[in-house]
Design an enzyme around this catalytic site. Structure first.
Site, PDB file in Angstrom:
ATOM      1  N   ASP A  98       0.852  -1.184   0.000  1.00  0.00           N
ATOM      2  CA  ASP A  98       0.000   0.000   0.000  1.00  0.00           C
ATOM      3  C   ASP A  98       0.891   1.239   0.000  1.00  0.00           C
ATOM      4  O   ASP A  98       1.768   1.368   0.851  1.00  0.00           O
ATOM      5  CB  ASP A  98      -0.886  -0.024   1.254  1.00  0.00           C
ATOM      6  N   TYR A 109       1.155   5.701  -0.565  1.00  0.00           N
ATOM      7  CA  TYR A 109       0.719   6.870   0.218  1.00  0.00           C
ATOM      8  C   TYR A 109       0.935   8.060  -0.696  1.00  0.00           C
ATOM      9  O   TYR A 109       1.638   8.998  -0.355  1.00  0.00           O
ATOM     10  CB  TYR A 109       1.631   6.912   1.457  1.00  0.00           C
ATOM     11  N   HIS A 137      -3.780  13.927   0.683  1.00  0.00           N
ATOM     12  CA  HIS A 137      -4.054  12.999   1.781  1.00  0.00           C
ATOM     13  C   HIS A 137      -2.912  13.007   2.802  1.00  0.00           C
ATOM     14  O   HIS A 137      -3.147  13.119   4.013  1.00  0.00           O
ATOM     15  CB  HIS A 137      -4.256  11.587   1.223  1.00  0.00           C
ATOM     16  N   ARG A 185       0.253  14.270  13.406  1.00  0.00           N
ATOM     17  CA  ARG A 185       1.468  14.878  13.968  1.00  0.00           C
ATOM     18  C   ARG A 185       1.303  16.396  13.959  1.00  0.00           C
ATOM     19  O   ARG A 185       1.995  17.112  13.229  1.00  0.00           O
ATOM     20  CB  ARG A 185       2.692  14.468  13.127  1.00  0.00           C
ATOM     21  N   GLU A 231     -10.603   3.850   3.148  1.00  0.00           N
ATOM     22  CA  GLU A 231      -9.642   4.577   2.323  1.00  0.00           C
ATOM     23  C   GLU A 231      -9.942   4.219   0.870  1.00  0.00           C
ATOM     24  O   GLU A 231      -9.813   3.055   0.476  1.00  0.00           O
ATOM     25  CB  GLU A 231      -8.191   4.224   2.693  1.00  0.00           C
ATOM     26  N   GLU A 291      -9.097   3.813  -2.741  1.00  0.00           N
ATOM     27  CA  GLU A 291      -7.829   3.645  -3.445  1.00  0.00           C
ATOM     28  C   GLU A 291      -8.032   2.941  -4.784  1.00  0.00           C
ATOM     29  O   GLU A 291      -9.092   2.379  -5.058  1.00  0.00           O
ATOM     30  CB  GLU A 291      -6.851   2.809  -2.593  1.00  0.00           C
ATOM     31  N   ASP A 334      -9.224   0.264   1.562  1.00  0.00           N
ATOM     32  CA  ASP A 334      -8.266  -0.148   2.593  1.00  0.00           C
ATOM     33  C   ASP A 334      -8.833   0.265   3.962  1.00  0.00           C
ATOM     34  O   ASP A 334      -8.425   1.257   4.554  1.00  0.00           O
ATOM     35  CB  ASP A 334      -6.933   0.558   2.312  1.00  0.00           C
ATOM     36  N   ARG A 389      -8.634   3.815  12.896  1.00  0.00           N
ATOM     37  CA  ARG A 389      -7.723   4.939  13.186  1.00  0.00           C
ATOM     38  C   ARG A 389      -7.220   4.950  14.615  1.00  0.00           C
ATOM     39  O   ARG A 389      -6.102   5.407  14.873  1.00  0.00           O
ATOM     40  CB  ARG A 389      -8.432   6.262  12.893  1.00  0.00           C
ATOM     41  N   GLN A 397      -4.575   2.194  14.791  1.00  0.00           N
ATOM     42  CA  GLN A 397      -3.431   2.661  13.997  1.00  0.00           C
ATOM     43  C   GLN A 397      -2.636   3.749  14.726  1.00  0.00           C
ATOM     44  O   GLN A 397      -1.401   3.717  14.754  1.00  0.00           O
ATOM     45  CB  GLN A 397      -3.953   3.188  12.657  1.00  0.00           C
ATOM     46  N   TYR A 443       1.399   2.658  15.413  1.00  0.00           N
ATOM     47  CA  TYR A 443       2.157   2.788  14.161  1.00  0.00           C
ATOM     48  C   TYR A 443       3.572   3.349  14.306  1.00  0.00           C
ATOM     49  O   TYR A 443       4.356   3.273  13.335  1.00  0.00           O
ATOM     50  CB  TYR A 443       1.356   3.581  13.123  1.00  0.00           C
ATOM     51  N   LYS A 501      -4.914  -1.958   9.993  1.00  0.00           N
ATOM     52  CA  LYS A 501      -5.222  -2.153   8.574  1.00  0.00           C
ATOM     53  C   LYS A 501      -5.429  -3.618   8.203  1.00  0.00           C
ATOM     54  O   LYS A 501      -6.048  -3.898   7.180  1.00  0.00           O
ATOM     55  CB  LYS A 501      -4.031  -1.659   7.727  1.00  0.00           C
ATOM     56  N   THR A 533      -9.135  -5.775   3.583  1.00  0.00           N
ATOM     57  CA  THR A 533      -8.947  -4.862   2.459  1.00  0.00           C
ATOM     58  C   THR A 533      -9.849  -5.376   1.345  1.00  0.00           C
ATOM     59  O   THR A 533      -9.713  -6.531   0.935  1.00  0.00           O
ATOM     60  CB  THR A 533      -7.476  -4.873   1.974  1.00  0.00           C
ATOM     61  N   THR A 579      -4.705   6.327  -0.176  1.00  0.00           N
ATOM     62  CA  THR A 579      -5.962   7.066  -0.235  1.00  0.00           C
ATOM     63  C   THR A 579      -5.910   8.147  -1.306  1.00  0.00           C
ATOM     64  O   THR A 579      -4.963   8.931  -1.361  1.00  0.00           O
ATOM     65  CB  THR A 579      -6.245   7.734   1.118  1.00  0.00           C
ATOM     66  N   GLU A 611     -10.163  12.428   7.012  1.00  0.00           N
ATOM     67  CA  GLU A 611     -10.001  13.757   6.414  1.00  0.00           C
ATOM     68  C   GLU A 611     -11.336  14.477   6.266  1.00  0.00           C
ATOM     69  O   GLU A 611     -11.433  15.672   6.512  1.00  0.00           O
ATOM     70  CB  GLU A 611      -9.377  13.627   5.022  1.00  0.00           C
TER      71      GLU A 611
END
Lengths: 411, 411
Positions: free
Chosen positions: B123, B125, B130, B139, B196, B198, B230, B234, B237, B241, B250, B254, B345, B359
């Site tokens: 996967d 990114y 996104h 963050r 997600e 994708e 996907d 959250r 995760q 992570y 995750k 899927t 995503t 988002e």
């Protein structure tokens, strides 16, 4: 050595009748891959033996992969092992041994292959000593252990398609690397190629999606162990791994031993994991009777071009394989036959017990002084071999085979 | 609808003869899984048609998986597609159509299955929008994009064994979660279950270990695309992570569309990716003629319980699939037939173009107001469907099928 001697294996042999790991072999004259069991310094053709001796499990032993045996479940695993031990006993009788002898091949005459098709490959990070050392090296300004480390066994998925059998050359990977002092990344062969000495666990019995596997059911799902070298390009890894984890720094090759040792051979090696410093959520709690002694006392030796560079003790691992399996499935993720999950680098508290060069040379700043020269990281032509043994009954030892690989330059 | 009408597909149909995606189907009376091609509102039994019409490629079309066709390579992919287009032309002739008609099944009468065995699942990114949004949310104290983001397509391996076909229920995962305000983690069903949106790319032609695939060879190795959801927990995760990336947040499921659209159907959708803001290393540089227009103008629609909640534009993706493949193999990692790699995503610059609830609801703080109630994250019983279309010749459109899944509570 005459063929007759192949059945006379001394009790103290690392691959005696208490061990009996499984593998896949072929010979120059018989190129079909066949399931074998290692006994002493020979391989017994399992399918052939099962047919010759009328085993009720001939069907799962007669193919070109360990897969069918893995999928057959704990009861069959134990029945097959009991049968094998019966056949190979010194007092099994001349009739049985006469049938087995033509089915034994000296190790020197066989080629060993990847014993099963790897479904998903997961790599954990279960040594507190390793995680602490790596944390200090990769994140010098922060706490060495992330806040989650003592609450869950951290892991990630690796590339199943590049798991290779011991003896396969490892091509030095190309990739992007950028030291903190550099403005922009550069491209080229990794300059910080490393090993990771690990133990892999092989899943036999699958689960359905949505099902989780508590620690108490570990033995029903996990068939056995192998040795594993999770080759790592530290420069590629250091630049790529934030925020989604290791990718190309690991995906170029992961080597496993050709022999899978069944868990039933390792009962005498069971031991308690280190004392837990944090309360664990119930699905990870291993203080109860059911899951006691879920650690394994495996003694690993790492050699570089024949010289011992480390002796990592698997008993020092903070998280056990049963906890890893419980964690990996607690979200309902299903297991497939052939799933492989590895412990993460095995490092003990002492300097010579560290399972990777990154730790052994402290990020390359303290190169190893070896008879053939000094090494911070691996050079082309270097050969790394992991071996291991486990305590067995009556003070004896079992061998866990070896995983070896030589570094070759890229195209 | 009479059987005869199934071959009369109007030119403006999303699944006309310019499209022809592949899938795997069975029917209630014929439970054997067979390869099919979607044409209009029906599925053509490919193995049956190849036999009835004497195709030279009957062997790769007659199995119970797309695998053999995937493995057969670009020349065969194109020959099969040309053959199919010939058979399905309105002027192909009565003799051909009479043979095809009994091999067509109305979509409503078939069950669709996962079309191929997923080897490794990666996967990426690749949407700058996104990654920027998620960076701000996860963050908040740092730069939203990590320093490596504009230099390489960040990706990680996901769990191949839990890739499921559209229509499969998704069991809400259990797991550990700890909000920054909480002292210790707690355990239970995810409270921040997300999607997600994708696009997945399906590898056909494998490579050997040590070989890399330059962008210019993308078409030789990648067969086609599917839609992919996907699913992401959250809260799980967010706690797990750091430092090794997403794992249990995750790995529980899927979902992919049942139809794989060959790249050859998408030539009219090729477009240039966004302008590059940073110089790229040669293996990722896509300014040359050979790799121009490596983007794809696919228009995705996300519906939640039937209401449109987002329309993510795939053309906005910063990194192309050709760059992703070049990156994924630049370290010598080999490809296997059935490898699946997903875009990450898909989010565009506008708020309604964001491809996940994280988002769309800005971390749950701005719930969506929908006719059936408000949603920050998914509730049990919610059904999410992704659909997409691509521009085709003469102003027409191709459909990319759909990927749908309904959330059910855990055990």
């Amino acid at each position: 050595m005459s063929a007759a001697n192949l059945l006379q294996v001394p009790e103290e042999h690392l691959f005696g009748s208490d061990n009996l790991p499984y593998g896949l072999f072929s010979t120059e004259v018989e190129s079909r891959r066949r399931l074998g069991v290692r006994f002493g310094d020979a391989v017994l053709d399992l399918g052939g033996a099962a047919s010759a001796l009328g085993s009720p499990h001939a069907e799962v032993l007669n193919g070109d992969s360990l897969g069918p045996l893995l999928a057959s479940g704990l009861t069959v695993w134990r029945e097959v092992r009991a049968e094998l031990r019966g056949w190979l006993r010194p007092d099994a009788g001349e009739e049985i041994h006469d049938r087995l002898l033509p089915l034994l091949r000296p190790l020197a005459e066989v080629e060993l292959h990847l014993p099963f098709e790897v479904a998903d490959y997961v790599d954990f990070y279960a040594s507190e000593h390793h995680a602490t050392n790596v944390g200090r090296l990769f994140r010098p300004d922060g706490e060495p252990l992330t806040p989650n480390w003592k609450h869950l066994p951290i892991g990630y998925h690796g590339r199943a398609g590049t798991v290779v059998v011991s003896g396969t050359d490892v091509v030095r990977p190309n990739g992007q690397r950028k030291a903190p002092t550099e403005e922009v990344p550069s491209f080229g062969p990794s300059r910080r190629l490393d090993i990771e000495a690990e133990v892999g666990f092989v899943v036999g019995t699958p689960t359905r999606l949505g099902q989780s596997v508590p620690q108490s059911q570990f033995r029903e799902h996990v068939f056995g162990v192998c040795l594993l070298n999770d080759w790592s390009a530290r420069d590629i890894q250091g630049w790529e791994y934030v925020p989604l984890g290791p990718f190309l720094g690991k995906s170029f090759a992961t080597s496993v031993s050709a022999w899978v040792t069944p868990l039933d051979a390792l009962d005498a090696a069971r031991t308690s994991p280190p004392a837990r410093t944090h309360a664990l959520l119930p699905y990870l709690d291993d203080s109860g009777d059911e899951v006691e002694q879920a650690g394994l006392d495996l003694r690993i030796t790492v050699t570089l071009n024949g010289d011992v560079v480390a002796e990592p003790p698997f008993a020092a691992m903070y998280w056990t394989a049963a906890q890893q399996l419980a964690h990996m499935t607690v979200n309902g993720a299903s297991l497939r036959t052939g799933d492989l999950f590895a412990s993460g680098t095995v490092s003990g508290p002492e300097k010579h017990q560290r399972g990777c060069l990154l730790e052994l040379t402290w990020g390359g700043r303290e190169p190893l002084q070896l008879p053939f020269g000094q090494r911070a990281f691996l050079e082309n032509g270097d050969e790394v071999t992991l071996t291991a043994w486990a305590p067995a009954a009556n003070g004896r030892r079992l061998g866990l085979g070896e995983v070896t690989g030589r570094i070759v330059g890229g195209a």
